[in-house]
Design a protein around this motif. Structure first.
Motif, PDB file in Angstrom:
ATOM      1  N   LYS A 149       5.988   1.103  10.973  1.00 40.29           N
ATOM      2  CA  LYS A 149       5.766   2.377  10.272  1.00 40.29           C
ATOM      3  C   LYS A 149       5.390   2.127   8.820  1.00 40.29           C
ATOM      4  O   LYS A 149       4.438   2.692   8.282  1.00 40.29           O
ATOM      5  CB  LYS A 149       7.036   3.235  10.384  1.00 40.29           C
ATOM      6  CG  LYS A 149       6.949   4.544   9.609  1.00 40.29           C
ATOM      7  CD  LYS A 149       8.286   5.259   9.666  1.00 40.29           C
ATOM      8  CE  LYS A 149       8.471   6.132   8.424  1.00 40.29           C
ATOM      9  NZ  LYS A 149       9.841   6.587   8.270  1.00 40.29           N
ATOM     10  N   LEU A 150       6.150   1.207   8.176  1.00 35.92           N
ATOM     11  CA  LEU A 150       5.926   0.986   6.750  1.00 35.92           C
ATOM     12  C   LEU A 150       4.580   0.299   6.498  1.00 35.92           C
ATOM     13  O   LEU A 150       4.032   0.347   5.401  1.00 35.92           O
ATOM     14  CB  LEU A 150       7.046   0.102   6.177  1.00 35.92           C
ATOM     15  CG  LEU A 150       8.415   0.803   6.113  1.00 35.92           C
ATOM     16  CD1 LEU A 150       9.476  -0.150   5.614  1.00 35.92           C
ATOM     17  CD2 LEU A 150       8.355   2.015   5.192  1.00 35.92           C
ATOM     18  N   PHE A 151       4.086  -0.368   7.520  1.00 30.76           N
ATOM     19  CA  PHE A 151       2.805  -1.073   7.336  1.00 30.76           C
ATOM     20  C   PHE A 151       1.619  -0.119   7.290  1.00 30.76           C
ATOM     21  O   PHE A 151       0.542  -0.476   6.854  1.00 30.76           O
ATOM     22  CB  PHE A 151       2.565  -2.052   8.503  1.00 30.76           C
ATOM     23  CG  PHE A 151       2.880  -3.482   8.162  1.00 30.76           C
ATOM     24  CD1 PHE A 151       2.623  -3.958   6.891  1.00 30.76           C
ATOM     25  CD2 PHE A 151       3.427  -4.335   9.113  1.00 30.76           C
ATOM     26  CE1 PHE A 151       2.900  -5.288   6.581  1.00 30.76           C
ATOM     27  CE2 PHE A 151       3.700  -5.653   8.793  1.00 30.76           C
ATOM     28  CZ  PHE A 151       3.444  -6.124   7.512  1.00 30.76           C
ATOM     29  N   SER A 152       1.853   1.091   7.807  1.00 32.56           N
ATOM     30  CA  SER A 152       0.687   1.924   8.061  1.00 32.56           C
ATOM     31  C   SER A 152      -0.249   2.121   6.876  1.00 32.56           C
ATOM     32  O   SER A 152      -1.464   2.073   7.047  1.00 32.56           O
ATOM     33  CB  SER A 152       1.115   3.267   8.639  1.00 32.56           C
ATOM     34  OG  SER A 152       1.777   3.999   7.635  1.00 32.56           O
ATOM     35  N   PRO A 153       0.235   2.300   5.624  1.00 36.95           N
ATOM     36  CA  PRO A 153      -0.741   2.487   4.547  1.00 36.95           C
ATOM     37  C   PRO A 153      -1.684   1.289   4.430  1.00 36.95           C
ATOM     38  O   PRO A 153      -2.874   1.441   4.198  1.00 36.95           O
ATOM     39  CB  PRO A 153       0.107   2.642   3.300  1.00 36.95           C
ATOM     40  CG  PRO A 153       1.509   2.386   3.691  1.00 36.95           C
ATOM     41  CD  PRO A 153       1.625   2.434   5.179  1.00 36.95           C
ATOM     42  N   ASN A 154      -1.135   0.113   4.638  1.00 38.29           N
ATOM     43  CA  ASN A 154      -1.981  -1.087   4.491  1.00 38.29           C
ATOM     44  C   ASN A 154      -3.051  -1.118   5.561  1.00 38.29           C
ATOM     45  O   ASN A 154      -4.157  -1.574   5.347  1.00 38.29           O
ATOM     46  CB  ASN A 154      -1.145  -2.361   4.613  1.00 38.29           C
ATOM     47  CG  ASN A 154       0.010  -2.361   3.658  1.00 38.29           C
ATOM     48  OD1 ASN A 154      -0.079  -1.745   2.593  1.00 38.29           O
ATOM     49  ND2 ASN A 154       1.101  -3.003   4.025  1.00 38.29           N
ATOM     50  N   ILE A 155      -2.683  -0.674   6.739  1.00 37.15           N
ATOM     51  CA  ILE A 155      -3.644  -0.768   7.834  1.00 37.15           C
ATOM     52  C   ILE A 155      -4.788   0.197   7.600  1.00 37.15           C
ATOM     53  O   ILE A 155      -5.959  -0.135   7.759  1.00 37.15           O
ATOM     54  CB  ILE A 155      -2.950  -0.464   9.175  1.00 37.15           C
ATOM     55  CG1 ILE A 155      -1.832  -1.493   9.411  1.00 37.15           C
ATOM     56  CG2 ILE A 155      -3.952  -0.477  10.323  1.00 37.15           C
ATOM     57  CD1 ILE A 155      -0.874  -1.101  10.485  1.00 37.15           C
ATOM     58  N   LYS A 156      -4.389   1.409   7.195  1.00 36.13           N
ATOM     59  CA  LYS A 156      -5.425   2.432   7.102  1.00 36.13           C
ATOM     60  C   LYS A 156      -6.304   2.233   5.895  1.00 36.13           C
ATOM     61  O   LYS A 156      -7.465   2.608   5.875  1.00 36.13           O
ATOM     62  CB  LYS A 156      -4.770   3.805   7.048  1.00 36.13           C
ATOM     63  CG  LYS A 156      -4.093   4.154   8.366  1.00 36.13           C
ATOM     64  CD  LYS A 156      -3.413   5.509   8.292  1.00 36.13           C
ATOM     65  CE  LYS A 156      -2.672   5.777   9.604  1.00 36.13           C
ATOM     66  NZ  LYS A 156      -1.354   6.376   9.334  1.00 36.13           N
ATOM     67  N   PHE A 157      -5.751   1.621   4.889  1.00 36.23           N
ATOM     68  CA  PHE A 157      -6.488   1.555   3.625  1.00 36.23           C
ATOM     69  C   PHE A 157      -7.719   0.650   3.748  1.00 36.23           C
ATOM     70  O   PHE A 157      -7.678  -0.439   4.306  1.00 36.23           O
ATOM     71  CB  PHE A 157      -5.552   1.022   2.531  1.00 36.23           C
ATOM     72  CG  PHE A 157      -6.225   0.926   1.203  1.00 36.23           C
ATOM     73  CD1 PHE A 157      -6.441   2.076   0.450  1.00 36.23           C
ATOM     74  CD2 PHE A 157      -6.681  -0.284   0.704  1.00 36.23           C
ATOM     75  CE1 PHE A 157      -7.067   1.992  -0.783  1.00 36.23           C
ATOM     76  CE2 PHE A 157      -7.312  -0.369  -0.509  1.00 36.23           C
ATOM     77  CZ  PHE A 157      -7.502   0.783  -1.260  1.00 36.23           C
ATOM     78  N   ARG A 158      -8.826   1.131   3.204  1.00 34.51           N
ATOM     79  CA  ARG A 158     -10.030   0.302   3.102  1.00 34.51           C
ATOM     80  C   ARG A 158     -10.410   0.252   1.649  1.00 34.51           C
ATOM     81  O   ARG A 158     -10.589   1.300   1.019  1.00 34.51           O
ATOM     82  CB  ARG A 158     -11.193   0.946   3.865  1.00 34.51           C
ATOM     83  CG  ARG A 158     -11.055   0.867   5.363  1.00 34.51           C
ATOM     84  CD  ARG A 158     -11.700  -0.417   5.875  1.00 34.51           C
ATOM     85  NE  ARG A 158     -11.542  -0.561   7.310  1.00 34.51           N
ATOM     86  CZ  ARG A 158     -10.436  -1.049   7.880  1.00 34.51           C
ATOM     87  NH1 ARG A 158      -9.402  -1.395   7.145  1.00 34.51           N
ATOM     88  NH2 ARG A 158     -10.364  -1.188   9.179  1.00 34.51           N
ATOM     89  N   GLN A 159     -10.563  -0.931   1.137  1.00 37.83           N
ATOM     90  CA  GLN A 159     -10.890  -1.047  -0.275  1.00 37.83           C
ATOM     91  C   GLN A 159     -12.277  -0.472  -0.520  1.00 37.83           C
ATOM     92  O   GLN A 159     -13.216  -0.741   0.212  1.00 37.83           O
ATOM     93  CB  GLN A 159     -10.893  -2.526  -0.664  1.00 37.83           C
ATOM     94  CG  GLN A 159     -11.092  -2.738  -2.135  1.00 37.83           C
ATOM     95  CD  GLN A 159     -10.927  -4.209  -2.496  1.00 37.83           C
ATOM     96  OE1 GLN A 159     -10.917  -5.025  -1.629  1.00 37.83           O
ATOM     97  NE2 GLN A 159     -10.783  -4.494  -3.763  1.00 37.83           N
ATOM     98  N   GLY A 160     -12.335   0.371  -1.566  1.00 37.48           N
ATOM     99  CA  GLY A 160     -13.646   0.893  -1.941  1.00 37.48           C
ATOM    100  C   GLY A 160     -14.083   2.082  -1.129  1.00 37.48           C
ATOM    101  O   GLY A 160     -15.159   2.615  -1.331  1.00 37.48           O
ATOM    102  N   SER A 161     -13.270   2.565  -0.161  1.00 35.86           N
ATOM    103  CA  SER A 161     -13.688   3.771   0.580  1.00 35.86           C
ATOM    104  C   SER A 161     -13.285   4.978  -0.242  1.00 35.86           C
ATOM    105  O   SER A 161     -12.202   5.023  -0.827  1.00 35.86           O
ATOM    106  CB  SER A 161     -13.026   3.800   1.950  1.00 35.86           C
ATOM    107  OG  SER A 161     -11.632   3.803   1.786  1.00 35.86           O
ATOM    108  N   SER A 162     -14.108   5.977  -0.262  1.00 34.68           N
ATOM    109  CA  SER A 162     -13.795   7.134  -1.123  1.00 34.68           C
ATOM    110  C   SER A 162     -12.728   7.970  -0.450  1.00 34.68           C
ATOM    111  O   SER A 162     -12.781   8.221   0.748  1.00 34.68           O
ATOM    112  CB  SER A 162     -15.053   7.966  -1.351  1.00 34.68           C
ATOM    113  OG  SER A 162     -15.513   8.413  -0.090  1.00 34.68           O
ATOM    114  N   THR A 163     -11.758   8.398  -1.225  1.00 40.01           N
ATOM    115  CA  THR A 163     -10.624   9.135  -0.648  1.00 40.01           C
ATOM    116  C   THR A 163     -11.051  10.519  -0.206  1.00 40.01           C
ATOM    117  O   THR A 163     -10.484  11.081   0.707  1.00 40.01           O
ATOM    118  CB  THR A 163      -9.500   9.260  -1.687  1.00 40.01           C
ATOM    119  OG1 THR A 163     -10.109   9.587  -2.931  1.00 40.01           O
ATOM    120  CG2 THR A 163      -8.740   7.983  -1.800  1.00 40.01           C
TER     121      THR A 163
END
Length: 1716
Positions: A281-295
């Motif tokens: 569960k705690l990992f989820s932000p890391n997984i979803k995050f893409r560097q440089g993708s616009s929020t």
């Protein structure tokens, strides 16, 4: 606790306690009386306990509540001083473990209050810690309260308190779990009943747990709750909590107490149900995050990864995977997949860094990786986790090179919201250069296509020491230094490889040793026939091994592609030697591992990578390029790992420049230090792991070959490569750095091939095959140009062969088969090395100490020698030279033990052909000489024939005369050896023959060998003879001569060893065959002049044409055969076809004798003489008519074998030995040849030779052949001996034939250039030997006739005829056809004109004719009365013949002739006349008389005048001869006139008459005149005349008439002389007349006086009146002379006048005028 329970300690405790209580009561004395009281009662309590109790401490603990109470109360005062004192006291009690559970609960409650009041926070923490660590009295709620207390303190505002509290919490949590461990330890021996746990859904159902475990369970469960932001169940009173702290605590528990979780199902359950979901569960932000993708694009704002949590999560995951992998297989799969994802390029840099660190942690745990592989990669429908990890690392490394590394640091910091000044990025603009005092140090780094990444030292080998995973105090993501992630990834790869390979190799090793042990056990157990349990264990073993092997293979298969891609890229990019070394080591270990597991593709791929690294970039090497094609086809599941092609711009130091090994060299290539490093790795791979390389040897060796070529290493002795200069092209340029390396490299290269001796057979074959195919490529490349070829493969084949001698059989065929191909290569250097390698191997193979030894293992020996023989099929001289040198060395070292290898070795020598150059032949011959001198006794006898053949073949080589001659010498030595060891050889050969015969019979074929029916030992001799026979017709004269001599010597010397029957073969197949060939060659030989004998050798004129040279051979051969016939006659005669052989031999002698060559023809006769066994000494004068320069053997008579003029090279005297053999034979003079036919055959041959050779030529020109004197002499000399055998049948016809020949022979002229050697000088009248021989022949005949039968005597006249013909030669030399001859001497002037210009010179026949004449006289004296002699008018012939010289008299060529003729005539007549008279009536002599009269006439009144220089003495001597003749007439003829025809007597009278009147020569001088007038002769004639005219009774009127006639003639002549004198005298006046005229007149006057005397003495009736008248008529004339002035004349006149007085009668009456 011993320290606290000792009496002293107890005593001290009691004192301290009392002291503490006292102090407390003092402090509280004023403000807090209750406390004071309590303290005082406490003192009493303590004392009481101390006094009463035996166990003070136990008592204290019992009543601890009371003891503690005062202190608790003190704390309640909230006075700092008091509180501190109390806490200290409480701690002291705790530390002595005298606090009961209740008291502890009270203490905790008291601490809680203090905490809530924020008093003495640090002391509180200290106290809690002491309370919990010293004993286990605190648990359950009290414990939870204590823990909460610490947590609460952690979240105060005070930093120190915070930190202290955090530390305390950590320690407390640890303590709780340590208690569980201790508890388990206590109860471990008690087996508990397992309680079935139903689906443990109720979190609190921990009833099964023991107390400590329960506490720990509750604590851990609440930690999970707290991290998950849920309310705790057990830690009641928590106010706040941070996730970071919670995660840290979870991690430390999991890390430190894994056994608790693994042993207790409850805990395991927590892990699965609580921890894992939490982490995910705690990992989820890391997984979803893409560097440089616009929020904005995503509807819900994505939570950004938070470094502290993320990092801690990764730590937890690491622990989970490491410790609980077995429990959490599925969960780990998720974690690992996440880890892999975090490496993606679009994740923040710091996240990638920590992820790499985490992966690194996994990579150092090979067993764990193995489990991954088993659990995931090997299961169907499962993620290939292990493969993905490796590939992810690979992709990660690639991405670092490919992604432009801009603003690395700032980007990451901005993502987390903070901002960092841009300076950090700019600080790294100049990567890798540290400015140090002007100098620049290059950092270790990777550089690829402009991307430069430094290598940082991250951790020590094999341990994953993380940097960013340890940054627990950082809230913001740290700035990652450039190259950090790369370095970690790099190390991860290295550790991964190292771990896997070590693990698998260790297990492999164990499996091998186990299997060895078990098989050994199994065998032993089976042999002892015990039960089969062990055997089953062995099969279990194999099952286990199969399983393990599957795992190993899967691991390798999963990881090799990714590894290879990453490592190749890193290798290419590496600029640091150490890094390169590590990469190469990794590739090497992987290659070796794949090899061990038999994974060919992956093995080859790694090897290819190393190979590529060794060579310059883009180096065209087909082997490698094909392999890469295969590789790029591998698609890697999940990601496609690209194989990035190497970058060409190298930042390496160039250490060598050389030429590429290619067909068309494209300039030069450079080698960098990295290439050299790779090369060393390659070498080390091949050296250490050769056994598993298999087919990749091809790659390895191809690469090494190219490197060796570029570095310019050349092969040296034994195949080792040494630095050498390149032969052509720009020379290799090497830096000093690499120069020092070269010897090392070359050494390793050699060691690499040396270590091939430890390879198993299959690997060795792989190595050999690889070398062979390499070599084939090198050969293809070297075709068609003479550039320096690559000799690497050949050199290494040699090295490999040499070190594997102990098992050479298994690789010999491929090895030598290939080297033989190399030897045929057109490139000389290539060939040379092929031969060098091959010969070295053969030599080494023969000298190697094989087991069993070669002498026992003949098959191996032949196998080793076979390639040597194969080399004979190659025509390159350099190869053959090597081959022969090898043979020579083998002979020198191994000659004694070659055994069955001999035919091969000899075959090699024999395979050399004439056209192969001198040096080759010379070397081969050297080998042969060695064999003949040293090794004949050691070789099997069956090989001796080969030795003979080989020696013979060298004789036939026409390159080098000396070799041919020496080889003939060798054949002699061989024959000698056969002779010495005959018995042994014979035995052995017969044994062998029997074996072969048997084999042949079994196969049903006939035994086929040369000269078959003869026994094997004889066959050996026959082969030797046949070889020598071939050499006897060699084109070179010297060889022929030597061979001929040797052949006849060996047959002569050793023929005794042959079986009787074999002689037949010797005669017909060897000797006659040879004679035929020689005759053929001689007759067809060229007559052209040969200018010189090669070089500057001058050739003697007697040998300056091929024809003359062949003549010599013919001579030698014929002589040799004849000698054998002679010496072995007794043996040959019993052969049956001897007469045929005899005929053939005679035919040969005849054709030789009739050859148009003096030398041959003469020798033929010598041979003829020899076979007829004529022995005649050689007289000085009979030396051959060739100039002395030529040593031509004169073979008259039996010549022993030593007469060969051959200088033997042996030290023992062969002459003696031959002598011995001759002695042992029976003497050859047996009863001659019994068989008359043989003799008549000989006579016929002799006749043919004689008639042909003496027949005069028809036409004459310069080329006419005329037989020589020695030839004719020898020819005639043969006759007497021959005649002895055939005389019984010798007929008149034969005599006729003989005569023709004798006549012909004598008539032959001499060639002008030979005359000085044959012609005697004219001063000595000697016969030539020919003439003597002719006379001898006649003499023999005559003697034979003499003793022979009547029938033979009819031959006398023929002999006389013959002799008389010869006598005529004195005056009329014979003509030889139309040949013009010069008579070279004129006896009259005694001048010898040698070298007359004519070609031919007639002999001086005078001595011969004279000798013949003597013979005639002798013979006639003996035979005058023989009927035949009488009948055949021999006397008449003699006289007729003598008439010629007698009539010539002074005109005879020689003065002696006529003198001899006269004396002979006198002798003959003295014997013959009586016979003639006797037979007068028969009329057989009728014709003789006129002949005789003419002869006398011609002689006494010769027409030739005497020579001017005749001396007076000579003249007088000659005159006396004339007188002798007249005397003979007067004694032998005239007295018997009545038996003699009247005509004859008349002729005689006329002649006497003529003689009585002197005839003068006008040339006399005055002084001599009286002598020269032949006065004696005239006187004698006169007297005889008168005597016979008057003294006898006239028997017939005819006689009287003759006398009268004579007288009148005489008187008339006197008258004339007187008249002339008177006339001259008158005319001359005072001058005296010439002397001779005076003499003449005196003689006439004397004659007149004599006549008158005679007339007076005669009876008057005998004198004719007419005569008287004539006498008287002289008177006036005499008177006329008185006027002469000469006193001599006067005195003579006086004498003449005196007798006239008797005529002074008075005249009668009737005068008749002188007529009556």
């Amino acid at each position: 606790m011993a320290g606290t329970s000792s009496p002293e300690a107890v005593k001290k405790l009691l004192e301290n306690m009392q002291g503490d209580l006292r102090a407390l009561s003092l402090e509280c004395r004023k403000k807090f009386p209750p406390v004071k009281e309590a303290a005082e009662s406490g003192i009493i309590k303590v004392k009481t306990i101390a006094a009463r109790s035996t166990d003070v401490l136990a008592a204290l603990k019992e009543s601890s509540s009371e003891v503690v109470q005062p202190f608790l109360m003190g704390c309640g005062t909230k006075e700092p001083k008091i509180t501190q004192l109390c806490l200290a006291a409480i701690q002291r009690l705790m530390s002595h473990e005298v606090v009961s559970e209740v008291a502890a609960g009270n203490v905790i409650n008291m601490l809680w209050q203090l905490m809530e009041n924020s008093l003495e926070e640090l002391k509180l923490l200290q106290t809690v810690l002491v309370l919990l660590t010293t004993n286990t009295v605190v648990h359950d709620e009290a414990l939870s309260k204590a823990i909460v207390l610490c947590f609460r303190l952690h979240f105060t505002k005070d930093n120190i308190t915070n930190n202290t509290a955090a530390a305390t919490v950590r320690q407390v949590v640890t303590v709780v779990f340590e208690r569980v461990v201790a508890e388990d330890e206590r109860y471990k021996d008690i087996v508990e009943q397992p309680i079935g746990i139903q689906g443990n859904s109720n979190r609190r159902s921990v009833s099964t747990l023991k107390p400590c475990a329960k506490d720990a369970y509750m604590l851990f469960q609440d930690l999970c709750q707290l991290v998950n932001a849920d309310a705790p169940y057990w830690l009641v009173g928590m106010t706040e909590m941070t996730r970071t702290f919670g995660l840290e605590l979870l991690e430390s528990v999991l890390n430190d107490f894994p056994q608790v979780f693994l042993q207790h199902q409850e805990f395991s359950f927590l892990l699965k149900e609580r921890v894992c979901p939490l982490v995910i569960k705690l990992f989820s932000p890391n997984i979803k995050f893409r560097q440089g993708s616009s929020t904005s694009s995503s509807p819900a704002p994505v939570e950004k990864p938070y470094f502290p949590i993320c990092m801690r999560l990764l730590r937890v995951v690491s622990v989970l995977i490491k410790q609980f992998y077995s429990l959490l297989v599925t969960e780990c799969e998720i974690f690992l997949s996440l880890l892999v994802k975090f490496l993606d390029a679009d994740k923040p840099q710091w996240l990638r860094a920590v992820a790499v660190e985490s992966i690194h942690r996994l990579c150092v745990q090979p067993q764990l990786l193995r489990s991954f592989c088993q659990s995931y990669d090997m299961k169907q429908h499962s993620t290939k986790v292990f493969r993905d990890i490796v590939n992810a690392l690979g992709s990660f490394i690639q991405s670092l090179f490919l992604v432009p590394n801009t603003g690395n640091v700032s980007a990451t910091t901005n993502q987390t919201g903070g901002s960092v000044p841009g300076g950090t990025a700019s600080a790294q603009t100049n990567p890798g250069m540290l400015g140090m005092g002007g100098g620049v140090t290059v950092l270790p780094a990777f550089e690829y296509r402009g991307t430069w990444i430094p290598i940082l030292s991250v951790s020590t080998q094999g341990s994953a020491k993380a940097t960013y995973l340890e940054m627990l105090d950082k809230v913001e993501p740290p700035s990652i230094p450039e190259g950090y992630a790369m370095s970690v990834a790099f190390h991860s790869l290295l550790d991964l490889v190292r771990g896997i390979t070590n693990m698998i190799e260790e297990e492999l090793g164990q499996v091998e040793t186990d299997s060895q042990v078990t098989t050994a056990d199994t065998q032993s157990s089976l042999t002892q026939s015990s039960d089969l349990q062990d055997f089953n264990s062995a099969s279990d073993q194999t099952d286990k091994e199969t399983v393990s092997r599957a795992v190993w293979e899967e691991m390798v298969n999963a990881c090799w592609c990714g590894l290879l891609a990453a490592l190749s890229l890193l290798l290419d990019a590496s600029t640091d030697e150490a890094a390169t070394e590590n990469i190469l080591k990794a590739e090497l270990t992987m290659a070796a591992l794949c090899g061990k597991l038999g994974l060919v593709t992956s093995r080859d791929a790694f090897i290819t990578a190393i190979c590529k690294g060794s060579l310059p970039p883009h180096y065209a090497l087909t082997v490698l390029n094909t392999t890469t094609a295969v590789l790029s086809a591998y698609s890697i599941q999940g990601q496609n790992v690209q194989m990035i092609s190497p970058s060409s711009e190298s930042h390496q130091q160039v250490v060598a420049v050389g030429q590429p090994l290619a067909l068309q060299p494209q300039g030069t290539v450079m080698l960098t230090s990295k290439n050299i490093q790779c090369m060393r790795t390659l070498l080390s791979l091949a050296h250490c792991h050769g056994a598993v390389l298999g087919t990749s040897w091809q790659l390895v060796l191809a690469t090494l070959q190219h490197l060796v070529w570029i570095l310019g290493l050349k092969p040296g002795i034994g195949g080792a490569l040494k630095p050498g200069r390149a032969v052509e092209g720009p020379s290799t340029v090497l830096t000093t750095a690499v120069m020092t390396d070269l010897p090392v490299i070359s050494n390793i290269l050699s060691r690499l091939f040396e270590s091939s001796q430890y390879l198993d057979d299959v690997s060795l074959h792989h190595l050999i095959n690889a070398l062979c195919s390499l070599s084939l490529e090198a050969m293809d490349m070297a075709y068609g140009n003479n550039k320096e070829p690559s000799l690497f493969a050949v050199a290494k084949l040699l090295e490999t062969g040499l070190v594997n001698m102990h098992r050479i059989e298994i690789l010999w065929r491929p090895l030598t088969g290939h080297l033989l191909e190399v030897c045929q290569h057109p490139n000389s250097r290539m060939r040379e090395w092929g031969a060098e390698a091959l010969t070295s191997l053969i030599k080494a193979g023969l000298t190697f100490n094989h087991d069993p030894s070669l002498s026992q293992n003949q098959r191996l020996q032949l196998l080793l020698l076979n390639p040597l023989k194969e080399l004979s099929n190659i025509n390159h001289p350099d190869i053959r030279l090597k081959q022969l040198e090898c043979v020579l060395q083998i002979l020198q070292s191994q000659g004694d033990s070659l055994g069955p290898g001999w035919p091969l070795v000899l075959g090699v020598m024999g395979a050399i052909r004439s056209d192969q150059g001198e040096s080759l032949i010379r070397t081969a011959f050297q080998c042969l000489q060695l064999v003949v001198t040293d090794f004949l006794p050691t070789m099997p006898c069956t090989c001796l024939q080969i030795v003979v053949d080989v020696a013979g073949s060298f004789g036939l080589h026409n390159q080098e005369l000396n070799i041919s001659l020496t080889s003939i010498g060798l054949l002699w030595n061989i024959s000698d050896y056969f002779f010495q060891r005959g018995e042994i050889i014979e035995k052995e050969l017969n044994k062998e023959e029997a074996v072969q015969q048997k084999q042949a019979e079994e196969k049903g074929i006939s035994l086929n060998r040369p000269f078959h029916p003869a026994p094997p030992f004889d066959c050996l001799w026959l082969c030797l003879y046949a070889k020598l026979g071939e050499l006897c017709v060699d084109p070179r004269p010297a060889v022929r001569k030597s061979a001929g001599q040797t052949l006849f010597s060996t047959v002569g010397a050793h023929g005794t060893l042959l079986q009787h029957a074999t002689w037949h073969t010797v005669i017909w197949k060897v000797l006659f065959h040879l004679l035929d060939q020689v005759r053929e060659s001689s007759t067809t030989a060229d007559k052209e002049k040969i200018e010189s004998g090669g070089g500057n050798i001058l050739i003697h004129h007697s040998r300056d044409t091929a024809e003359k040279q062949w003549a010599e051979t013919w001579v030698l051969t014929l002589a040799g055969v004849a000698r054998i016939f002679n010496t072995r006659r007794y043996l040959l005669q019993s052969l049956g076809d001897f007469s045929q052989a005899w005929d053939v031999l005679l035919d040969h002698i005849q054709s030789a004798a009739l050859s148009k060559n003096n030398e041959v023809s003469l020798a033929a006769l010598k041979s003829f003489q020899e076979i007829l066994q004529i022995v005649s000494p050689v007289r000085e004068s009979e030396k051959p008519d060739t100039p002395p320069a030529i040593n031509m053997p004169v073979l008259i008579g039996t010549v022993t074998a030593t007469g060969l003029g051959r200088s033997f090279m042996r030290t023992d005297s062969i002459g003696e030995r031959i002598g011995r053999y001759n002695i042992t034979e029976p003497p050859v003079i047996t009863d001659e040849i019994e068989d008359l036919n043989l003799w008549w055959a000989a006579w016929n041959s002799w006749f043919r030779i004689g008639s042909e050779s003496t027949k005069p030529p028809v036409a004459c020109d310069k080329m006419t052949f005329i037989p020589s004197q020695p030839f004719l002499t020898a020819l005639i000399q043969i006759f007497p001996a021959l005649y002895q055998h055939i005389k019984t049948g010798f007929s008149m016809d034969d005599l006729q034939k003989l005569g023709v020949i004798l006549h012909g022979a004598v008539s032959v002229p001499i060639s002008s250039d030979a005359s000085p050697f044959i012609l005697p000088s004219y001063t000595e009248a000697v016969l030539t030997s020919l003439q003597e021989a002719v006379l001898t022949a006649l003499d023999v005949l005559q003697k034979a006739i003499c003793v022979g039968s009547e029938s033979m005597q009819i031959m006398y006249p023929a002999i006389f005829d013959q002799l008389l013909t010869f006598v005529e030669f004195s005056c009329k030399p014979p003509q030889y056809g139309q040949l013009e001859t010069k008579h070279i001497a004129n006896a009259k002037y005694n001048q010898i004109q040698l070298f007359a210009p004519a070609e031919w010179v007639a002999l001086n026949y005078v001595p011969f004719a004279e000798r013949s004449l003597e013979v005639v006289v002798d013979l006639y004296q003996k035979t005058a009365c023989h009927k035949a002699v009488v009948n055949e008018r021999v006397l008449q012939n003699i006289i007729k013949t003598l008439r010629m010289p007698l009539s010539l008299k002074y005109a005879c060529p020689s003065e002696s002739t006529w003198k001899l003729a006269v004396s002979s005539l006198l002798k003959v007549l003295s014997i013959g006349l009586p016979v003639a008279r006797q037979h007068a009536s028969s009329g057989k002599f009728d014709n003789m008389w006129p002949e005789l009269a003419n002869t006398f006439e011609n002689f006494l009144f010769t027409k030739s005048s005497p020579p001017d220089n005749l001396s007076i003495q000579e003249f007088q001597r000659n005159e006396s001869i004339d007188v002798e003749v007249v005397q003979l007439i007067s004694t032998e003829i005239l007295p018997y006139a009545n038996f003699i025809p009247k005509e004859f007597v008349g002729q005689i009278m006329t002649m006497l008459n003529k003689g009585s009147i002197h005839s003068q020569s006008s040339s006399f001088t005055e002084a001599e005149i009286d002598i020269r007038m032949r006065e004696e002769f005239s006187k004698m004639c006169f007297e005889t005349l008168l005597q016979f005219s008057f003294s006898n009774k006239v028997t017939s009127p005819q006689e009287g008439y003759i006398s009268r006639m004579a007288l009148s003639v005489l008187l008339k002549r006197s008258q004339d002389v007187l008249y002339r004198y008177i006339e001259d005298e008158r005319l001359s006046g005072k001058c005296p007349l010439p002397r001779q005229q005076v003499t003449e007149i005196i003689f006439v006057l004397k004659a007149v006086s004599t006549l008158i005397d005679s007339l007076k003495k005669t009876q008057p009736e005998n004198v004719d009146a007419n005569t008287w008248a004539q006498v008287i008529a002289l008177y006036p004339t005499l008177v006329e002379c008185i006027t002469g002035s000469s006193s001599e004349v006067c005195s003579a006149l006086k004498e003449a006048l005196v007798p006239f007085k008797d005529f002074m009668h008075p005249p009668p009456s009737k005068i008749q005028n002188g007529e009556s």
